[in-house]
Design a protein around this motif. Structure first.
Motif, mmCIF file in Angstrom:
data_model
loop_
_atom_site.group_PDB
_atom_site.id
_atom_site.type_symbol
_atom_site.label_atom_id
_atom_site.label_comp_id
_atom_site.label_asym_id
_atom_site.label_seq_id
_atom_site.Cartn_x
_atom_site.Cartn_y
_atom_site.Cartn_z
ATOM 1 N N ASP A 1 0.841 -1.198 0.000
ATOM 2 C CA ASP A 1 0.000 0.000 0.000
ATOM 3 C C ASP A 1 0.878 1.250 0.000
ATOM 4 O OD1 ASP A 1 -1.834 2.019 0.404
ATOM 5 O OD2 ASP A 1 -2.926 0.969 1.988
ATOM 6 N N ALA A 2 0.646 2.131 -0.975
ATOM 7 C CA ALA A 2 1.449 3.357 -1.092
ATOM 8 C C ALA A 2 1.266 4.277 0.112
ATOM 9 C CB ALA A 2 1.086 4.097 -2.374
ATOM 10 N N ALA A 3 0.185 4.070 0.897
ATOM 11 C CA ALA A 3 -0.034 4.911 2.077
ATOM 12 C C ALA A 3 1.094 4.744 3.093
ATOM 13 C CB ALA A 3 -1.375 4.571 2.720
ATOM 14 N N PHE A 4 1.777 3.602 3.064
ATOM 15 C CA PHE A 4 2.881 3.375 4.007
ATOM 16 C C PHE A 4 4.081 4.267 3.708
ATOM 17 C CE2 PHE A 4 0.898 -0.948 4.510
ATOM 18 C CZ PHE A 4 0.554 -0.782 5.848
ATOM 19 N N LEU A 5 4.114 4.872 2.533
ATOM 20 C CA LEU A 5 5.248 5.713 2.167
ATOM 21 C C LEU A 5 5.297 7.005 2.973
ATOM 22 C CD1 LEU A 5 5.279 5.252 -1.718
ATOM 23 C CD2 LEU A 5 6.771 4.167 -0.023
ATOM 24 N N ASP A 6 4.257 7.263 3.790
ATOM 25 C CA ASP A 6 4.299 8.413 4.694
ATOM 26 C C ASP A 6 5.323 8.204 5.807
ATOM 27 O OD1 ASP A 6 2.332 9.642 3.246
ATOM 28 O OD2 ASP A 6 0.694 8.970 4.536
ATOM 29 N N VAL A 7 5.649 6.967 6.079
ATOM 30 C CA VAL A 7 6.667 6.635 7.085
ATOM 31 C C VAL A 7 8.037 6.983 6.495
ATOM 32 C CG1 VAL A 7 7.657 4.746 8.448
ATOM 33 C CG2 VAL A 7 5.199 4.808 7.987
ATOM 34 N N PRO A 8 8.994 7.456 7.305
ATOM 35 C CA PRO A 8 10.322 7.769 6.765
ATOM 36 C C PRO A 8 10.872 6.631 5.920
ATOM 37 C CG PRO A 8 10.192 8.536 9.025
ATOM 38 C CD PRO A 8 8.915 7.797 8.745
ATOM 39 N N PRO A 9 11.478 6.944 4.783
ATOM 40 C CA PRO A 9 11.921 5.898 3.849
ATOM 41 C C PRO A 9 12.925 4.922 4.455
ATOM 42 C CG PRO A 9 12.814 8.055 3.234
ATOM 43 C CD PRO A 9 11.767 8.297 4.261
ATOM 44 N N GLU A 10 13.779 5.404 5.365
ATOM 45 C CA GLU A 10 14.763 4.506 5.974
ATOM 46 C C GLU A 10 14.084 3.395 6.771
ATOM 47 O OE1 GLU A 10 16.663 8.518 5.390
ATOM 48 O OE2 GLU A 10 14.777 7.790 6.245
ATOM 49 N N VAL A 11 12.931 3.719 7.372
ATOM 50 C CA VAL A 11 12.186 2.713 8.138
ATOM 51 C C VAL A 11 11.668 1.623 7.201
ATOM 52 C CG1 VAL A 11 10.174 2.304 9.601
ATOM 53 C CG2 VAL A 11 11.537 4.386 9.903
ATOM 54 N N GLU B 1 12.718 -0.668 18.106
ATOM 55 C CA GLU B 1 12.527 -1.715 17.099
ATOM 56 C C GLU B 1 13.683 -1.759 16.104
ATOM 57 O OE1 GLU B 1 10.507 -4.791 14.999
ATOM 58 O OE2 GLU B 1 10.236 -3.938 16.994
ATOM 59 N N PHE B 2 14.180 -0.564 15.731
ATOM 60 C CA PHE B 2 15.270 -0.467 14.751
ATOM 61 C C PHE B 2 16.417 0.355 15.346
ATOM 62 C CE2 PHE B 2 11.396 -0.702 12.050
ATOM 63 C CZ PHE B 2 11.669 -1.895 11.406
ATOM 64 N N PRO B 3 17.294 -0.251 16.145
ATOM 65 C CA PRO B 3 18.404 0.499 16.755
ATOM 66 C C PRO B 3 19.291 1.190 15.721
ATOM 67 C CG PRO B 3 18.200 -1.676 17.747
ATOM 68 C CD PRO B 3 17.283 -1.658 16.563
ATOM 69 N N GLU B 4 19.316 0.652 14.494
ATOM 70 C CA GLU B 4 20.153 1.254 13.446
ATOM 71 C C GLU B 4 19.720 2.681 13.115
ATOM 72 O OE1 GLU B 4 19.375 -3.147 12.321
ATOM 73 O OE2 GLU B 4 18.270 -1.458 13.165
ATOM 74 N N LEU B 5 18.495 3.065 13.518
ATOM 75 C CA LEU B 5 17.950 4.367 13.139
ATOM 76 C C LEU B 5 18.165 5.442 14.198
ATOM 77 C CD1 LEU B 5 14.578 3.298 11.449
ATOM 78 C CD2 LEU B 5 16.742 3.885 10.359
ATOM 79 N N GLN B 6 18.948 5.141 15.241
ATOM 80 C CA GLN B 6 19.173 6.167 16.259
ATOM 81 C C GLN B 6 19.854 7.369 15.630
ATOM 82 O OE1 GLN B 6 22.527 5.015 19.104
ATOM 83 N NE2 GLN B 6 21.872 3.027 18.313
ATOM 84 N N GLY B 7 19.459 8.532 16.043
ATOM 85 C CA GLY B 7 19.952 9.761 15.434
ATOM 86 C C GLY B 7 19.079 10.150 14.262
ATOM 87 N N LEU B 8 18.931 9.259 13.312
ATOM 88 C CA LEU B 8 18.117 9.541 12.128
ATOM 89 C C LEU B 8 16.671 9.837 12.517
ATOM 90 C CD1 LEU B 8 18.224 9.537 8.965
ATOM 91 C CD2 LEU B 8 17.362 7.217 9.101
ATOM 92 N N MET B 9 16.104 8.988 13.390
ATOM 93 C CA MET B 9 14.711 9.214 13.806
ATOM 94 C C MET B 9 14.605 10.478 14.640
ATOM 95 S SD MET B 9 13.117 7.006 12.184
ATOM 96 C CE MET B 9 11.572 7.727 12.746
ATOM 97 N N GLY B 10 15.624 10.766 15.452
ATOM 98 C CA GLY B 10 15.591 12.002 16.216
ATOM 99 C C GLY B 10 15.495 13.210 15.310
ATOM 100 N N GLY B 11 16.201 13.160 14.168
ATOM 101 C CA GLY B 11 16.113 14.249 13.203
ATOM 102 C C GLY B 11 14.720 14.384 12.623
ATOM 103 N N TYR B 12 14.098 13.252 12.303
ATOM 104 C CA TYR B 12 12.719 13.296 11.786
ATOM 105 C C TYR B 12 11.748 13.843 12.833
ATOM 106 C CZ TYR B 12 13.618 10.768 7.410
ATOM 107 O OH TYR B 12 14.043 10.409 6.155
ATOM 108 N N TYR B 13 11.898 13.404 14.073
ATOM 109 C CA TYR B 13 10.981 13.876 15.122
ATOM 110 C C TYR B 13 11.183 15.365 15.393
ATOM 111 C CZ TYR B 13 10.100 8.912 15.976
ATOM 112 O OH TYR B 13 9.759 7.591 15.830
ATOM 113 N N ALA B 14 12.434 15.834 15.308
ATOM 114 C CA ALA B 14 12.698 17.260 15.501
ATOM 115 C C ALA B 14 12.047 18.084 14.392
ATOM 116 C CB ALA B 14 14.208 17.504 15.524
#
Length: 728
Positions: free
Chosen positions: A258-268, A400-413
């Motif tokens: 479903d293309a609706a999932f593309l709202d989630v950051p692409p790295e996820v 869930e995805f420890p590899e995304l530390q820092g990256l997710m913080g940037g998205y949340y900011a």
């Protein structure tokens, strides 16, 4: 006459990550065992699939060659017991021995062995010695530690030399001609005639034993499927290898979500597809993620893979739903509130909580900005970014995805509406993570990244936990390399000791315990070693880095490397080579005469000008006649000579008088090429001096003056680098 040998070791599924090395290890161990018996194959071909490890040895001789070995025994006059022992060892009788100058020698003939017998001994030894990263025991035999260990339960062995079976049995598993094909397409036994038909018989039974062929099928077919759908495959060699290691008959299939999932950051999405599901990720014509994936089946399905794609799509939808839930939930809590939870997480038992570390990093980042060490950096924004840089560690997504530390913080900011510079700093403050990684250049990011790594280095060294040998549990070597990359890439000009004092909380005793301490906690030496590693790929010689570091006080890394590069260019020229030789000759003479330091030993009145090297202190005699004049003479940098110098001596003095101020001015202006050019002017006068002037003259005044002149040469050179550290 030669023939080919086939070995297949069949077991339950071998983890994909272990397969490539297992194939190499089998070939290596097999070659070593044959070499011990005097056998060499003309070539080896290794194969590995999820269920089998195999090799074909091409062109093996049918028998080893006969050999003879000579043994030295006791003397002929030795007791009979010694001779009896030697005869038992060699298996010979006394009449077969040879007397050479009173010593017994035995020549033992070893007949050739049948290659089949050699293989029968070698294969069990190879299996038992196999270096699997993880292995297991199974069945009733596992009750004893002497039982076989293998990556998964061993189920079958094929060992055929030419067309003859090699007699091998390991833990009740005997070699035979039978193996099995694909688990679903051809689960029954198939008979192998020998190495010549192994690959094709298994291919006919839906098993491609060549891992490189499976990888090529996956890659080419995945690209074709993506292109047919109007997308492009995101290249991923590691994932190709992993899928090849999971299948014996790879069949790539394209599915959609479903293309609706593309709202989630692409790295996820990429991590969900790649890590959780082993799917290939696709992108559309403008480079954005496409709502499609490619999975790799292990069968040729009757429906063309429709049911497989549907099943995989349902699993992926559940995974992406979880990811979207985490994304939505995390955004309901501000990063500032998330950061408060860091008080519950221990960073290290000796260094407090993550919240404690964040406070230290924030103070240091603000200081780096306020002092202008990181130019054009707003101290308030640097502090804000540092205070929030670890907040995403407590979010659901990073859990869930420890590899995304820092990256997710940037998205949340960004989602909170924080300044872009702050969001970017949170996202990238871990960088650079390794060699070749992106090095941040945005001022706020640089300040936070530097502060984070310097805090880690300083505090682990303060607590006496530096890396030891190959062990570096806190990745301090990587942190130091990252600091060096940040400094050099951004041309940051500062004294390292000043910044590390700030990283120690301005605690001078802590700073002194780790910087220039000349112990294993010496952070200056640690940075010097890491700089050598970092510059090795750039072709910078480590001895030249040592030569500049040895001057002391040079810890502005940008200036230090500029000096090192100029030095490297200089020492490869004729002037540099000859000046280095002249310097070392001068230094050796000074060392031999006890002039080891930058200044000569103190001359004592009444000594006829001969330097003394004991513990005499002439200053206790300041009231004595002549002392005031002696002190005044020492204060003069180059006192006039009391004799008429030789022409080469005069020329060297003049050259030094001209070169010293030129070199000093060039160094002050950071014109290190100019400093080298000034030194180059000394080459000819030094050569001429050594050719025509006797340094150790019988006249004490001449000897002392000439040693002083050599000391001037050494001191002039040391303004640029410690040439004694330079090889050559």
């Amino acid at each position: 006459m030669t023939t080919d040998f086939l070995l297949e070791l069949r077991c339950e599924e071998i983890p994909a990550r272990m397969q490539a090395k297992a194939g190499d290890d089998l070939a290596r161990l097999f070659t070593e065992k044959l070499a011990e018996a005097g056998l060499t194959a003309q070539g080896l071909t290794s194969y590995v699939t999820p269920r089998r490890l195999a090799l074909i040895a091409h062109g093996l001789p049918l028998q080893t060659e006969a050999t003879s070995e000579e043994f030295k025994g006791p003397r002929t006059s030795a007791p009979e017991q010694a001779l009896d022992g030697f005869l038992r060892k060699t298996g010979l009788t006394k009449d077969r021995l040879e007397d050479r100058d009173g010593v017994w020698f035995a020549t033992v003939e070893k007949p050739g062995r049948a290659t089949a017998d050699v293989l029968a001994d070698a294969i069990p030894a190879i299996v038992r010695a196999f270096p699997w990263p993880k292995s297991m025991r199974w069945g009733d035999a596992s009750a004893t530690t002497e039982s076989l260990r293998w990556v998964r339960p061993l189920q079958g062995i094929v060992a055929i030399l030419g067309e003859e079976l090699v007699d091998v049995e390991i833990e009740g598993v005997a070699a035979g001609y039978a193996t099995v094909g694909h688990r679903f397409h051809h689960p029954g036994e198939i008979t192998i005639g020998g190495a010549q038909d192994y690959v094709e018989k298994l291919r006919a039974c839906h098993v491609i034993v060549d891992q490189q062929e499976r990888k090529a099928i996956i890659q080419s077919r995945a690209k074709a499927l993506a292109a047919d759908a109007g997308y492009a495959l995101i290249e991923d060699e590691g994932l190709v290898a992993e899928n090849a290691g999971l299948t014996e008959w790879p069949v790539p299939l394209l599915g959609r979500f479903d293309a609706a999932f593309l709202d989630v950051p692409p790295e996820v999405i990429q991590l969900t597809l790649r890590i959780n599901q082993k799917y290939f990720v696709l992108k559309d014509g403008v480079g954005k993620l496409a709502p499609a994936f490619i999975c790799t089946a292990n069968i040729d399905a009757r429906d063309g893979g429709k049911a497989i794609v549907e099943g995989n799509g349902k699993v992926l939808a559940a995974r992406l739903s979880d990811a979207r839930f985490f994304w939505d939930q995390d955004r309901k809590t501000k990063l500032e509130d998330q950061a408060k939870k860091l008080e519950r997480i221990t960073f290290h038992e000796k260094l407090g909580t993550v919240a404690d570390k964040v406070e230290r990093v924030a103070n240091l980042a603000e200081w780096l900005a306020g002092e202008g060490i990181v130019p054009n950096c707003d101290p308030a924004l640097a502090r804000q970014a540092a205070e929030l840089c670890k907040a995403d560690l407590v979010t659901e997504m990073v859990g869930e995805f420890p590899e995304l530390q820092g990256l997710m913080g940037g998205y949340y900011a960004q989602a909170e509406g924080l300044p872009d510079a702050v969001a970017d700093a949170i996202r990238d403050h871990y960088k650079p993570v390794g060699q070749g990684d992106h090095v941040p250049t945005a001022p706020i990011t640089v300040a936070v990244s530097l502060a984070d790594k310097l805090d880690t280095l300083a505090n682990f060294f303060i607590e006496k936990m530096p890396p030891t040998g190959s062990k570096d549990p806190f990745a301090l070597r990587r942190a130091a390399l990252a600091v060096i990359s940040l400094i050099l890439h951004n041309d940051l000009r500062f004294r390292m000791e000043r910044v590390l004092l700030a990283a120690c909380g301005d605690d001078l005793s802590k700073f002194e315990s780790i910087f220039y301490s000349r112990t294993e906690q010496d952070l200056a030496a640690f940075f010097a070693d890491r700089l050598k590693v970092q510059q090795r790929e750039a072709g910078v010689r480590h001895d030249l880095i040592d030569a500049v570091f040895a001057l002391g006080g040079e810890d502005d890394l940008v200036r230090l490397l500029a000096r090192v590069r100029a030095l490297q260019n200089f020492v490869t020229t004729d002037d540099g080579v000859n000046l280095l030789a002249g310097y070392k000759r001068a230094a050796n003479i000074l060392k031999k005469e006890g002039w080891d330091g930058e200044r000569p030993p103190m001359a004592v009145p009444g000594s006829n000008g001969i330097p003394q090297t004991g513990e005499e202190d002439p200053l206790v005699l300041v009231e004595e006649p002549g002392i005031a004049e002696a002190i005044a003479e020492m204060a003069h940098p180059h006192p006039p000579l009391s004799y008429t110098p030789e022409p080469a001596e005069t020329a060297l003095i003049a050259a030094l008088d001209a070169a010293e101020p030129r070199a000093a001015a060039a160094i002050e202006a950071e014109d290190f090429e100019g400093a080298m050019a000034a030194l180059a002017s000394l080459r000819a006068p030094i050569d001429a001096f050594f050719d025509s002037v006797t340094v150790n003259d019988a006249v004490p005044e001449k000897r002392a003056a000439r040693l002083g002149l050599l000391q001037r040469v050494r001191a002039a050179v040391h303004k640029v680098a410690d040439f004694s550290r330079i090889a050559g």
